[in-house]
Design a protein around this motif. Sequence first.
Motif, PDB file in Angstrom:
ATOM      1  N   TRP A 138       0.737  -1.351   0.211  1.00 26.51           N
ATOM      2  CA  TRP A 138       0.456  -0.089   0.134  1.00 26.51           C
ATOM      3  C   TRP A 138       0.963   1.007   0.241  1.00 26.51           C
ATOM      4  CZ3 TRP A 138      -5.018   2.123  -0.843  1.00 26.51           C
ATOM      5  CH2 TRP A 138      -5.838   1.669  -1.096  1.00 26.51           C
ATOM      6  N   ALA A 139       2.144   1.461   1.046  1.00 21.55           N
ATOM      7  CA  ALA A 139       2.901   2.413   0.806  1.00 21.55           C
ATOM      8  C   ALA A 139       3.137   2.959   0.195  1.00 21.55           C
ATOM      9  CB  ALA A 139       3.908   2.618   1.772  1.00 21.55           C
ATOM     10  N   ALA A 140       3.889   1.728  -1.069  1.00 20.27           N
ATOM     11  CA  ALA A 140       4.706   2.298  -2.356  1.00 20.27           C
ATOM     12  C   ALA A 140       3.463   2.143  -3.412  1.00 20.27           C
ATOM     13  CB  ALA A 140       5.693   0.715  -2.540  1.00 20.27           C
ATOM     14  N   GLN A 141       2.037   1.820  -3.603  1.00 19.95           N
ATOM     15  CA  GLN A 141       1.391   1.532  -4.612  1.00 19.95           C
ATOM     16  C   GLN A 141       0.519   2.912  -4.491  1.00 19.95           C
ATOM     17  OE1 GLN A 141      -0.379  -2.769  -5.214  1.00 19.95           O
ATOM     18  NE2 GLN A 141      -1.944  -1.742  -6.333  1.00 19.95           N
ATOM     19  N   TYR A 142       0.037   3.424  -3.940  1.00 24.24           N
ATOM     20  CA  TYR A 142      -0.520   4.719  -3.201  1.00 24.24           C
ATOM     21  C   TYR A 142       0.222   5.376  -2.201  1.00 24.24           C
ATOM     22  CZ  TYR A 142      -3.349   1.893  -6.241  1.00 24.24           C
ATOM     23  OH  TYR A 142      -4.437   0.861  -6.714  1.00 24.24           O
ATOM     24  N   PRO A 143       1.364   5.974  -2.599  1.00 21.24           N
ATOM     25  CA  PRO A 143       1.893   7.112  -1.291  1.00 21.24           C
ATOM     26  C   PRO A 143       0.548   7.646  -1.080  1.00 21.24           C
ATOM     27  CG  PRO A 143       3.713   6.548  -3.661  1.00 21.24           C
ATOM     28  CD  PRO A 143       1.752   5.466  -3.741  1.00 21.24           C
ATOM     29  N   GLY A 144       0.557   8.500  -1.978  1.00 22.59           N
ATOM     30  CA  GLY A 144       0.082   9.928  -2.139  1.00 22.59           C
ATOM     31  C   GLY A 144      -1.088  10.123  -0.442  1.00 22.59           C
ATOM     32  N   MET A 145      -1.767   8.193  -0.156  1.00 22.02           N
ATOM     33  CA  MET A 145      -3.085   8.174  -0.077  1.00 22.02           C
ATOM     34  C   MET A 145      -2.444   7.573   1.938  1.00 22.02           C
ATOM     35  SD  MET A 145      -5.779   5.686  -1.336  1.00 22.02           S
ATOM     36  CE  MET A 145      -7.299   5.391  -1.190  1.00 22.02           C
ATOM     37  N   VAL A 146      -1.030   6.787   1.847  1.00 27.22           N
ATOM     38  CA  VAL A 146      -1.200   6.056   3.157  1.00 27.22           C
ATOM     39  C   VAL A 146      -0.198   7.218   3.809  1.00 27.22           C
ATOM     40  CG1 VAL A 146       0.678   4.668   4.508  1.00 27.22           C
ATOM     41  CG2 VAL A 146      -0.771   3.792   2.056  1.00 27.22           C
ATOM     42  N   ARG A 147      -1.252   7.538   5.148  1.00 25.70           N
ATOM     43  CA  ARG A 147      -0.161   8.377   6.637  1.00 25.70           C
ATOM     44  C   ARG A 147       0.721   7.700   6.822  1.00 25.70           C
ATOM     45  NH1 ARG A 147      -1.494  10.338  12.126  1.00 25.70           N
ATOM     46  NH2 ARG A 147      -0.412  12.826  11.893  1.00 25.70           N
ATOM     47  N   SER A 148       0.962   6.674   7.422  1.00 27.79           N
ATOM     48  CA  SER A 148       1.552   5.852   8.712  1.00 27.79           C
ATOM     49  C   SER A 148       1.044   4.343   7.553  1.00 27.79           C
ATOM     50  CB  SER A 148       1.626   6.423   9.636  1.00 27.79           C
ATOM     51  OG  SER A 148       0.079   5.296   9.995  1.00 27.79           O
ATOM     52  N   ALA A 149       2.051   4.135   8.842  1.00 26.90           N
ATOM     53  CA  ALA A 149       2.251   1.824   8.318  1.00 26.90           C
ATOM     54  C   ALA A 149       3.402   1.145   9.440  1.00 26.90           C
ATOM     55  CB  ALA A 149       2.250   1.764   7.094  1.00 26.90           C
ATOM     56  N   VAL A 150       2.309   0.050   9.215  1.00 31.69           N
ATOM     57  CA  VAL A 150       2.977  -0.402  10.833  1.00 31.69           C
ATOM     58  C   VAL A 150       3.040  -2.200  10.220  1.00 31.69           C
ATOM     59  CG1 VAL A 150       3.204  -1.103  12.999  1.00 31.69           C
ATOM     60  CG2 VAL A 150       2.529   1.236  12.395  1.00 31.69           C
ATOM     61  N   PRO A 151       4.161  -2.508   9.391  1.00 28.67           N
ATOM     62  CA  PRO A 151       4.573  -4.118   8.690  1.00 28.67           C
ATOM     63  C   PRO A 151       4.583  -4.798   9.659  1.00 28.67           C
ATOM     64  CG  PRO A 151       5.503  -2.141   7.881  1.00 28.67           C
ATOM     65  CD  PRO A 151       5.023  -1.405   8.825  1.00 28.67           C
ATOM     66  N   ILE A 152       3.908  -5.879  10.580  1.00 30.49           N
ATOM     67  CA  ILE A 152       4.511  -6.483  11.197  1.00 30.49           C
ATOM     68  C   ILE A 152       5.130  -7.792  11.296  1.00 30.49           C
ATOM     69  CG2 ILE A 152       3.894  -7.674  13.764  1.00 30.49           C
ATOM     70  CD1 ILE A 152       1.938  -5.622  13.750  1.00 30.49           C
ATOM     71  N   ALA A 153       6.100  -7.940  11.355  1.00 30.49           N
ATOM     72  CA  ALA A 153       6.687  -9.309  10.660  1.00 30.49           C
ATOM     73  C   ALA A 153       5.963  -9.732   9.282  1.00 30.49           C
ATOM     74  CB  ALA A 153       6.170 -10.651  11.070  1.00 30.49           C
ATOM     75  N   GLY A 154       7.056  -8.946   8.157  1.00 29.50           N
ATOM     76  CA  GLY A 154       6.833  -9.368   7.115  1.00 29.50           C
ATOM     77  C   GLY A 154       7.722  -8.551   6.125  1.00 29.50           C
ATOM     78  N   SER A 155       7.056  -8.587   5.092  1.00 32.63           N
ATOM     79  CA  SER A 155       8.649  -7.918   4.105  1.00 32.63           C
ATOM     80  C   SER A 155       8.474  -7.526   3.115  1.00 32.63           C
ATOM     81  CB  SER A 155      10.355  -9.036   3.517  1.00 32.63           C
ATOM     82  OG  SER A 155       8.852 -10.090   2.701  1.00 32.63           O
ATOM     83  N   ALA A 156       8.720  -6.172   2.438  1.00 30.37           N
ATOM     84  CA  ALA A 156       8.469  -5.456   1.081  1.00 30.37           C
ATOM     85  C   ALA A 156       9.345  -6.331  -0.113  1.00 30.37           C
ATOM     86  CB  ALA A 156       9.588  -4.048   1.154  1.00 30.37           C
TER      87      ALA A 156
END
Lengths: 333, 333
Positions: A138-156
């Motif tokens: 989400w943070a990479a695909q729609y950067p303008g739409m995401v204020r904050s992100a907390v990925p827990i135990a995952g990878s980009a």
Amino acid sequence: MAVEYFEAHNFFLQKGGSLPVARLAYRTSGTLSPTGDNAVLIPSWFSGNDEASETYLTGTGRALDPEKYFLIFTNLLGGGRSSSPSNSPAPSEQGRFPTVTYYDNVRLQHALLTQRLGVEHLRLVTGWSMGACQAYQWAAQYPGMVRSAVPIAGSARTASYNKIFLLALRRALTLDPVYADGFYASPPIRGLKAFAAIYAGWGTSEPFFRLGHYERFGAKNHAEFLEYFWEPFYLGHDANNLLTQLKTWELGDISDSPAYDGDYTKALAAITAKLITVPIDKDRYFPPEDAEFAASHIPNGRCATVESTWGHMAPMDPNLKETFDALFHEALS
Amino acid sequence: MAVEYFEAHNFFLQKGGSLPVARLAYRTSGTLSPTGDNAVLIPSWFSGNDEASETYLTGTGRALDPEKYFLIFTNLLGGGRSSSPSNSPAPSEQGRFPTVTYYDNVRLQHALLTQRLGVEHLRLVTGWSMGACQAYQWAAQYPGMVRSAVPIAGSARTASYNKIFLLALRRALTLDPVYADGFYASPPIRGLKAFAAIYAGWGTSEPFFRLGHYERFGAKNHAEFLEYFWEPFYLGHDANNLLTQLKTWELGDISDSPAYDGDYTKALAAITAKLITVPIDKDRYFPPEDAEFAASHIPNGRCATVESTWGHMAPMDPNLKETFDALFHEALS
């Protein structure tokens, strides 16, 4: 609120083919504020669903409180509630269900948010495991739409080592002759049990077993932990659904899109969200090193490693609720 | 020297049944000194043999130098050279080969040493992985006969977590319909490939993959590492032989004998040898903690953890030869 469905027709997929109808199962909790500044998206994890996400990550009095936030829980394509091999009509049924990626999942979720829920901005997107991968996506695909992100135990981007694990799972499950190339008449029980045995060795950590933490699951030893927890869990899932999700996981890569053309650091650099990535120190397939690398290339990124002998399963450890809540508070502030 | 064979007739087994003829394949290098004080025993590892032990652990100019020591390389029952499912006549052929333990293996090796080779004392017993497990077994089973022991990346009792790994391997391999309960007409190729995929994820370490060390095997990624190294390796083995060795591994426990009656710390305390146990810090199934526990209960025991991103495979890392040689020198002194 009960599970609802959003449908996109003639939904073309990143890796080819399409779904005549792509159904996204979701559930919401709470209310969108008049200014639309309190939406929190929580995509599901591998073999998980909206209810599991709600149970483990949110709740009244917790950081992700439905009294304060408009919580949206989505289900993965292939997860059994959204379009999946187990519930799709021909020509996408069972072994014919196409390959779907995080890109596809997030694009469908984007349509749900903007076309139905009136959500134009996400205060936060978070999730565990494949849910974390979708948060990065989400943070990479729609950067303008995401204020904050907390990925827990995952990878980009799914690491080489992680892919070996996924390959072992796939080979074991599809080896069951009952599987029949995905057109089984009854569940491939032995394949699912082999799948469970492989998962049991990766899902937690070596000290989890050495210290006997399986006793919290009513098990006296590794065999009972497998029998009482992992086997019933995976026997409750459809084999093709598991394999569809595995494929999504395997293909995970935020840079695999026209915008970044495979340039991983470029994709990380394009993330504008305040991103706190939360690896678990003993996670066997999403190691802190990968999360640290990602965070170091995200302008507003930070890596907050959590210690737990539960390894990848750390969000299930009731003792860590406050730890995760503190990180959610930080991201939401 | 070529491989030789020692035979014991009507060889009764610890867990029941017997082998009408138990053949122990072995090879020696060097000469027993007149006082008999230079014998070094090196039992084989899982899916390894006498030649592999010689290649990786000994050599002219190395610590275990055949110019100085009388080196004895033995092969596991089930290893393909000693009595195994693949080479035994009825009633012990293929799927009917009985369960054998480290106790059985070491008892047969003891007969070889005392009845044929004139060896009454072992200056050193060492080995890697299941070879290390046999070194522990020797030190506990014939304490008066073992002067020193260097178990590398093995355990005195197979841990719960390790057993989960073994169970996953067993389930995947036996799931192949070609396997036919051990009476296959041709090798269960798909089962062996699933076996290889599971092994690939446990045999080295996460950083081995993250840092791309598979390039030393001519592989560009995890898939090629599997294809070029792990698959050919396991496709070259007999499925029943692998399963026989897995069972021996699973049952590993130096206290499982009349002398100790399941009392693990009693068995460790009975070891009189100068024992240096050498775990690898990133070994995925034989963690340093288990080796430290063992060493702390062995009167003359010491734990010397070696760091390596090769994980369990550390003895294959050419850069570590001097490290292991220094430990052998210490044990032999």
